[in-house]
Structures are given as structure tokens and as C-alpha cells.
Write a protein that holds these residues in place. Structure first.
Motif, mmCIF file in Angstrom:
data_model
loop_
_atom_site.group_PDB
_atom_site.id
_atom_site.type_symbol
_atom_site.label_atom_id
_atom_site.label_comp_id
_atom_site.label_asym_id
_atom_site.label_seq_id
_atom_site.Cartn_x
_atom_site.Cartn_y
_atom_site.Cartn_z
ATOM 1 N N SER A 96 0.804 -1.233 0.000
ATOM 2 C CA SER A 96 0.000 0.000 0.000
ATOM 3 C C SER A 96 0.829 1.272 0.000
ATOM 4 N N THR A 121 2.617 3.062 -5.266
ATOM 5 C CA THR A 121 1.581 2.998 -6.299
ATOM 6 C C THR A 121 2.174 3.392 -7.642
ATOM 7 N N ALA A 127 -6.534 4.562 -5.815
ATOM 8 C CA ALA A 127 -5.151 4.153 -5.569
ATOM 9 C C ALA A 127 -4.167 5.255 -5.926
#
Length: 440
Positions: free
Chosen positions: A19, A22, A253
């Protein structure tokens, strides 16, 4: 995360769940992880196969060579070997762990001469070698391949470049345009990543990219790559069509909403498409091929046809607000592109259209729209230089605006142009063609 990997496997699931990274950052980090893992496999293979490594090299090609992997991308690997070295034991020790890890592998085992011979007959191989990057083993082998592949690409440019251009045009015909589709193919649509790769390969043969365009096209490519990486991660599978149902998750995202994402994707597609069209036109022009250039032919108002483009004479005043429309009309009517330099000049100096419009301008607008598909390309060229919005200020609110529903195919701006130019095919059925096309 590299230190968590073992020599025998790689934890792709952990990267899919990662996470903190990206888009492009994730792509670069995943590529580095693969590099480290393959280097460990290489060292193990060398030891188990009893090889000194002097006659072997592991080479990344394709998207892996470009460091543009998504977590779902194939690994394109070339095991180079000296003719005197049996590469089969090393190949088995290198390739089987990749398959065992669940990664898709595109692989080949060749000598330098074999790789170059295949590149001479196969466009995909030739362009793949242009992106070759050393991973492990004898770097001199990789360097020899890269240098000779580059030299061969330049030497065969006259043959290869038209074939490459035709291959790109075929993709466009099948996949539409990134800038205007509501569900674009980020790779193969016009203005997509494949066009960016084509520009890079073109520049390796002929350095025709205009100053400033390289930075613009790479920035646009970064936007598309980021969306593609997150699309692969969110869907858990390869695939390049940014479908409506995936756009919210991809946008989240990347730190925005779906409308912002699709506007940015459309802008990136416009940028790459424009640069690609202009660059390829110049690269394959009569002048670039060393052929005789015909004398300029005047069309009125200082507009001429010269070197296969519509352009303005150097001494023409640019203060006539109708000039951009006149240029676009001549371009659409004759299916001849407008010259880049002329559009740059108009973009820098042309005034906005006054209100009310000067006499004859409305007729020019109607005549332009009546030329159907050719009109769209001419109008897009004006808009790339900010000229169409100077004629119609209201257009700015429509520019690259997505219509996020299953009913529509295009962004608002392209939808309007498609409606108007398709209506032009019906003008014989009405008493007022001008109202039909302008109303549409």
C-alpha cells in the motif's frame, strides 16, 4: 521488500497488497525486486551447473528491459551464450523457478549472432532488443548484443520504420483512441503506451523528436503507466482496457476520483497521439527520405501546400482571427495535415475570435464541419495548440470531459465532433445543412 525474498521464490501476493507504493513507483520497485531475485537465481545456477559464467548473460528485454513491469506483467528474458557454451543446464535452473513462482515467462536462449539474425527478419524481436538491459552474467555479451542491435536498427531504418508505423496504425484501427474512449486500451489504443514505445524506437533510428516533445511524451507515458500498473493490481490479472467498473478503484489508488483520472488519461493520450502523428509524418516525409520536394502551391490568404503539409507563408500577418479556421478547412478538405511550425506560430500569436464573428467565418465553420472525419483531425490539431478554444471559448468546459456511463463511448468534446461530422452525411436530406451540423 527485497530482503524478504528467497532464492527459490518471490512473494508476488505481498506486492499486490503493498500500500505504500503505487503506479510508476510500484513498477520500478517491482522491477528492482525481480532483478535481485534473478541475480540470486543466477548465482545458484552458476554454482549448481558448475559454470564460471564467462560465456553466459541474462538479459531483460521488452517491458522488463524498460523497467516498466506491473505485478502482472510477463517477464521477457533472453539467455545469451557464447557458441562454445552449453546454456541448457543454466536455462533449466533459471527458468523453472520463475514458472514455479507463478510468473508468466517469455524466454529465449540464443547466441548474439542468432539473436541479431532473428531481429533482422522479425520486427518484434528487433524492437525488443532495443530495450535490452543487462541483469546478470557476462556484461560484455549483453553490451555486444545491444550495440549491434542498435546499429542494425539504424542501418535498416528505411525498411523497418514503415513496417513499425503500419503496425501501430493497425492497432489504432482496432482499439480506437485513448483520449476519447470512455474505456481506453492504455497500451494499444492510439495515444497509448505502444505509441510511446514506437516514438522511442523511431528516435533510435532517426533523431526527429522536437525539443520539448520528449519530456512531454515521457510525462504522459508516466500517467498511462501508473494507471496500467494499478489496473493490473486492482483486477489481479493482466489486461490493458481501463473498464468503467475499474476506474474508481484505480483512481483511489492514485489519489483522486474517477473523473480526474479519466481527464488525466485523456490528456496524456492527446499528448502522445499528437507528438506521435507529427513526429512520424516528419520522419517519413519526402525530405526525410531524401526525395525531391515539390514547389509550394498557394491556396489564398497566405496559405500554401508545401512538403506535404498546409502551412502559412512566413510574411503573413497572424492577426486575422479567421486564419486558424481557414487552415483547418484546407486541411480537412484536402486531407493534408497542418504544418507543426505554422500551428506553433498561430498558437503563440493568433487573437481570440471577436464577438460577433467577422463576415464569412460562420460559413467557414459550417464548411469545416461538413468534411466529416477529416474535420475532426483538423480540429484536434487546432485544439492541441489552444486555437479551437479561442474560436469557441465554451469548448474549454468540454475538453477531455468523460461521460462515465455505459451509454456513451466518447468524452464530451469528441462526442460533439462525432455528432456534427456524422450529421454532415445527412445534409442532402434537409433544407438547412448549416443548422443541422452546427446544431449537432
Amino acid at each position: 521488500m527485497a530482503e524478504e525474498s528467497s532464492v527459490s521464490t518471490i512473494d508476488r501476493a505481498a506486492w499486490l497488497a503493498e500500500s505504500t507504493l503505487t503506479g510508476v513507483e510500484l513498477s520500478r520497485a517491482w522491477t528492482a525486486e525481480i532483478d535481485a531475485w534473478l541475480t540470486s537465481l543466477w548465482e545458484l545456477a552458476r554454482g549448481e551447473a558448475g559454470l564460471d559464467g564467462g560465456g553466459l548473460a541474462l538479459v531483460a528485454v521488452g517491458s522488463y528491459g524498460r523497467r516498466e513491469l506491473s505485478v502482472q506483467s510477463d517477464l521477457d528474458l533472453l539467455l545469451l551464450h557464447d557458441p562454445s557454451v552449453d546454456a541448457e543446464p543454466a536455462a533449466q535452473l533459471l527458468f523453472y523457478p520463475v514458472w514455479d513462482a507463478g510468473l508468466k515467462l517469455g524466454h529465449a536462449v540464443r547466441t548474439v549472432d542468432e539473436a541479431l539474425a532473428l531481429a533482422g527478419d522479425d520486427l518484434e524481436t528487433a524492437t525488443g532488443l532495443l530495450d535490452a538491459r543487462h541483469v546478470a552474467g557476462n556484461a560484455e555479451l549483453t553490451e555486444a548484443l545491444a550495440l549491434q542491435a542498435d546499429a542494425g536498427w539504424k542501418a535498416n531504418a528505411k525498411k523497418n520504420l514503415p513496417v513499425l508505423r503500419d503496425a501501430l496504425l493497425e492497432l489504432h484501427a482496432t482499439n480506437g483512441e485513448v483520449a476519447f474512449l470512455l474505456e481506453p486500451d492504455l497500451k494499444d489504443s492510439k495515444g497509448g503506451l505502444r505509441d510511446l514505445h514506437g516514438l522511442r524506437w523511431l528516435a533510435r533510428a532517426r533523431d526527429v523528436i522536437v525539443e520539448g516533445d520528449r519530456a512531454a511524451m515521457e510525462a504522459a507515458g508516466g500517467q498511462l503507466l501508473a494507471a496500467r500498473v494499478e489496473l493490473h493490481r486492482r483486477t489481479g490479472r493482466p489486461g490493458d482496457v481501463l473498464a468503467l467498473q475499474e476506474q474508481d478503484a484505480v483512481a483511489e489508488a492514485l489519489g483522486g476520483d474517477a473523473e480526474e483520472l479519466m481527464a488525466a488519461v485523456a490528456h496524456a493520450g492527446r499528448e502522445i497521439s499528437w507528438i506521435s502523428e507529427d513526429t512520424w509524418r516528419r520522419a517519413l516525409s519526402r525530405r526525410a527520405r531524401g526525395l525531391r520536394v515539390r514547389k509550394a502551391r498557394p491556396l489564398g490568404h497566405g496559405i500554401v501546400i508545401a512538403e506535404g503539409t498546409i502551412r502559412l507563408d512566413d510574411d503573413v500577418s497572424l492577426q486575422d482571427p479567421s486564419l486558424p479556421l481557414r487552415m483547418a478547412y484546407e486541411s480537412a478538405a484536402r486531407d493534408i495535415p497542418m504544418q507543426r511550425t505554422t500551428l506553433d506560430r498561430l498558437g503563440a500569436a493568433a487573437p481570440p475570435m471577436p464577438d460577433p464573428w467577422p463576415e464569412g467565418v460562420r460559413d467557414l465553420m459550417v464548411s469545416l464541419l461538413a468534411h466529416q472525419g477529416h474535420a475532426i483531425m483538423a480540429i484536434e490539431a487546432l485544439e492541441h495548440h489552444g486555437l479551437w478554444s479561442r474560436i469557441l471559448p465554451e469548448w474549454q468546459a468540454c475538453l477531455s470531459k468523460p461521460q462515465r456511463n455505459a451509454y456513451h463511448r466518447f468524452t464530451v468534446d469528441r462526442h460533439l465532433l462525432e455528432a456534427a461530422t456524422r450529421a454532415a452525411g445527412l445534409v442532402d436530406m434537409v433544407d438547412r445543412p448549416d443548422l443541422l451540423v452546427v446544431g449537432a
